[in-house]
Design a protein around this motif. Structure first.
Motif, PDB file in Angstrom:
ATOM      1  N   ASP A  60      39.182 -20.831 -42.555  1.00  0.00           N
ATOM      2  CA  ASP A  60      39.240 -22.208 -42.099  1.00  0.00           C
ATOM      3  C   ASP A  60      38.279 -22.986 -43.311  1.00  0.00           C
ATOM      4  N   GLU A  61      39.445 -23.646 -43.906  1.00  0.00           N
ATOM      5  CA  GLU A  61      38.738 -24.459 -44.946  1.00  0.00           C
ATOM      6  C   GLU A  61      38.879 -25.987 -44.767  1.00  0.00           C
ATOM      7  N   GLY A  62      38.960 -26.124 -43.585  1.00  0.00           N
ATOM      8  CA  GLY A  62      38.907 -27.733 -43.063  1.00  0.00           C
ATOM      9  C   GLY A  62      40.246 -28.357 -43.100  1.00  0.00           C
ATOM     10  N   SER A  63      40.665 -28.766 -44.319  1.00  0.00           N
ATOM     11  CA  SER A  63      41.710 -29.356 -44.459  1.00  0.00           C
ATOM     12  C   SER A  63      42.998 -28.510 -44.499  1.00  0.00           C
ATOM     13  N   TRP A  64      42.872 -27.095 -44.647  1.00  0.00           N
ATOM     14  CA  TRP A  64      43.759 -25.976 -44.364  1.00  0.00           C
ATOM     15  C   TRP A  64      43.080 -24.953 -43.987  1.00  0.00           C
ATOM     16  N   ILE A  65      43.881 -24.262 -43.305  1.00  0.00           N
ATOM     17  CA  ILE A  65      43.693 -22.978 -42.300  1.00  0.00           C
ATOM     18  C   ILE A  65      44.681 -21.835 -42.635  1.00  0.00           C
ATOM     19  N   VAL A  66      44.047 -20.897 -42.798  1.00  0.00           N
ATOM     20  CA  VAL A  66      45.027 -19.542 -42.923  1.00  0.00           C
ATOM     21  C   VAL A  66      44.831 -18.830 -41.506  1.00  0.00           C
ATOM     22  N   LEU A  98      59.769 -24.339 -39.724  1.00  0.00           N
ATOM     23  CA  LEU A  98      61.326 -24.293 -39.861  1.00  0.00           C
ATOM     24  C   LEU A  98      61.808 -25.865 -39.555  1.00  0.00           C
ATOM     25  N   GLU A  99      60.957 -26.390 -38.705  1.00  0.00           N
ATOM     26  CA  GLU A  99      61.502 -27.687 -38.385  1.00  0.00           C
ATOM     27  C   GLU A  99      60.460 -28.897 -38.497  1.00  0.00           C
ATOM     28  N   GLY A 100      59.402 -28.534 -39.241  1.00  0.00           N
ATOM     29  CA  GLY A 100      58.211 -29.510 -39.494  1.00  0.00           C
ATOM     30  C   GLY A 100      57.754 -30.215 -38.236  1.00  0.00           C
ATOM     31  N   ILE A 101      57.622 -29.391 -37.070  1.00  0.00           N
ATOM     32  CA  ILE A 101      56.759 -29.774 -36.036  1.00  0.00           C
ATOM     33  C   ILE A 101      55.291 -29.456 -36.010  1.00  0.00           C
ATOM     34  N   PRO A 102      54.416 -30.459 -35.929  1.00  0.00           N
ATOM     35  CA  PRO A 102      53.053 -30.330 -36.195  1.00  0.00           C
ATOM     36  C   PRO A 102      52.518 -29.273 -34.949  1.00  0.00           C
ATOM     37  N   LEU A 126      46.249 -32.692 -35.922  1.00  0.00           N
ATOM     38  CA  LEU A 126      47.685 -32.114 -36.233  1.00  0.00           C
ATOM     39  C   LEU A 126      47.644 -31.585 -37.617  1.00  0.00           C
ATOM     40  N   TYR A 127      48.256 -30.306 -37.463  1.00  0.00           N
ATOM     41  CA  TYR A 127      48.248 -29.619 -38.937  1.00  0.00           C
ATOM     42  C   TYR A 127      49.803 -29.222 -39.072  1.00  0.00           C
ATOM     43  N   TYR A 128      50.195 -28.898 -40.279  1.00  0.00           N
ATOM     44  CA  TYR A 128      51.756 -28.567 -40.386  1.00  0.00           C
ATOM     45  C   TYR A 128      51.622 -27.056 -40.634  1.00  0.00           C
ATOM     46  N   VAL A 129      52.702 -26.357 -40.443  1.00  0.00           N
ATOM     47  CA  VAL A 129      52.840 -25.035 -40.867  1.00  0.00           C
ATOM     48  C   VAL A 129      53.524 -24.969 -42.167  1.00  0.00           C
ATOM     49  N   ASP A 130      52.968 -24.669 -43.375  1.00  0.00           N
ATOM     50  CA  ASP A 130      53.557 -24.639 -44.411  1.00  0.00           C
ATOM     51  C   ASP A 130      54.289 -23.494 -44.792  1.00  0.00           C
ATOM     52  N   LYS A 131      53.851 -22.260 -44.544  1.00  0.00           N
ATOM     53  CA  LYS A 131      54.496 -20.993 -44.638  1.00  0.00           C
ATOM     54  C   LYS A 131      53.888 -19.856 -43.825  1.00  0.00           C
TER      55      LYS A 131
END
Ligand SMILES: [Zn+2]
Length: 293
Positions: A60-66, A98-102, A126-131
């Motif tokens: 958990d890096e705050g603005s991004w998360i694995v 795939l659909e860019g749903i947050p 809200l976060y987006y799933v990058d990959k």
């Protein structure tokens, strides 16, 4: 099951606190009482996730998360005791990708991060799933990992690769996402195949000439780091390229297609690498059987 609600909820601004999972559920912010991922209907995306220390490989890096997918862990210790599968909530998160749903992100008090609340749970936006990809987790079992980011955040390979234990080989790798699909090598593969799709043999004719796409079997760039060489590239129509990249089908060693009927079409002068096909099967083919977890 209630209709899924994606995105922001009225009356629940970022930073809203909840004392426990029950309150979260009643507010509709994260409805399941136990699962970390809300959303497992076939073909549907995930509405929300909870980060609460349930998985040892979370980052958990705050603005991004694995985020570690669900399944295969001991709920007491958070340790992985079995392989995860691309089913249920894990599959749902790939629909978001795939659909860019947050997806709504909730941090809980057990999350191993400075950003976690000291008590209870907090809605963090809200976060987006990058990959997504899978790899062996700390305990040696297969885990699915999802790179989540806030909308305004860009994540470069240099940022994430060291954190995940991947190497950024050189500048080329960094540039790669921009130049991917039209390299010299891909053009050569398409030329040898006469711009015919190696799956359906369709050749798309446009006013500018025939059109085909070079599909990298083991993807370029992090975290896959496939090579940009002809044995790692297939010539495909746009439709089959998307389906292949999204794991709708793969190719067996004997070149029989898995997931759809037919065989991969081979042409003289273009040898396809077995090792790359094996990688694709391993990484992209969803397990047909839903499994028990
Ligand atoms: Zn095709």
């Amino acid at each position: 099951m209630a209709k899924p609600i994606f995105g922001e909820l009225p009356g629940v601004p970022i930073g809203t606190r909840f004392a426990n999972r029950d309150e979260l559920s009643k507010a509709g912010v994260h409805r399941p009482s136990m699962a970390g991922i809300a959303g497992s209907r076939a073909g549907g995306g995930a509405e929300s996730i909870v980060l609460n220390g349930g998985y040892e490989d979370d980052l958990d890096e705050g603005s991004w998360i694995v985020y570690t997918g669900q399944g295969g862990n001991d709920p007491e210790s958070g340790r992985q005791i079995a392989d995860q599968e691309l089913t249920r909530g894990n599959l749902a998160l790939t629909v978001n990708e795939l659909e860019g749903i947050p997806v709504r992100v909730i941090r809980g008090y057990k999350n191993v991060s400075k950003l976690s609340p000291h008590a209870g749970f907090r809605y963090d936006g809200l976060y987006y799933v990058d990959k997504h990809w899978h790899q062996k987790g700390r305990a040696g079992f297969r885990i699915y990992r999802f790179l989540l980011r806030q909308a305004s955040v860009e994540i470069s390979p240099e940022t994430i690769a060291p954190v995940l234990g991947f190497r950024v080989a050189d500048r080329q790798l960094v540039e790669i996402q921009r130049i991917v699909m039209n390299t010299e090598v891909a053009r050569e593969v398409k030329r040898i195949n006469e711009y015919k799709c190696q799956v359906c043999s369709v050749r798309l004719e446009t006013v500018s000439g025939p059109y085909a796409e070079g599909a990298h079997i083991r993807p370029l760039g992090h975290p896959h780091n496939g090579p940009d060489i002809a044995p790692n590239i297939l010539c495909m129509c746009a439709n089959h390229h998307v389906l292949f990249d999204r794991g709708a089908f793969s190719v067996a060693d004997d070149r029989k297609l898995i997931g759809i009927d037919g065989n991969l079409i081979s042409v003289r002068g273009h040898t396809v690498g077995d090792e790359f096909l094996a990688y694709h099967r391993d990484h992209y083919l969803a397990l047909v059987d839903g499994g028990s977890r």
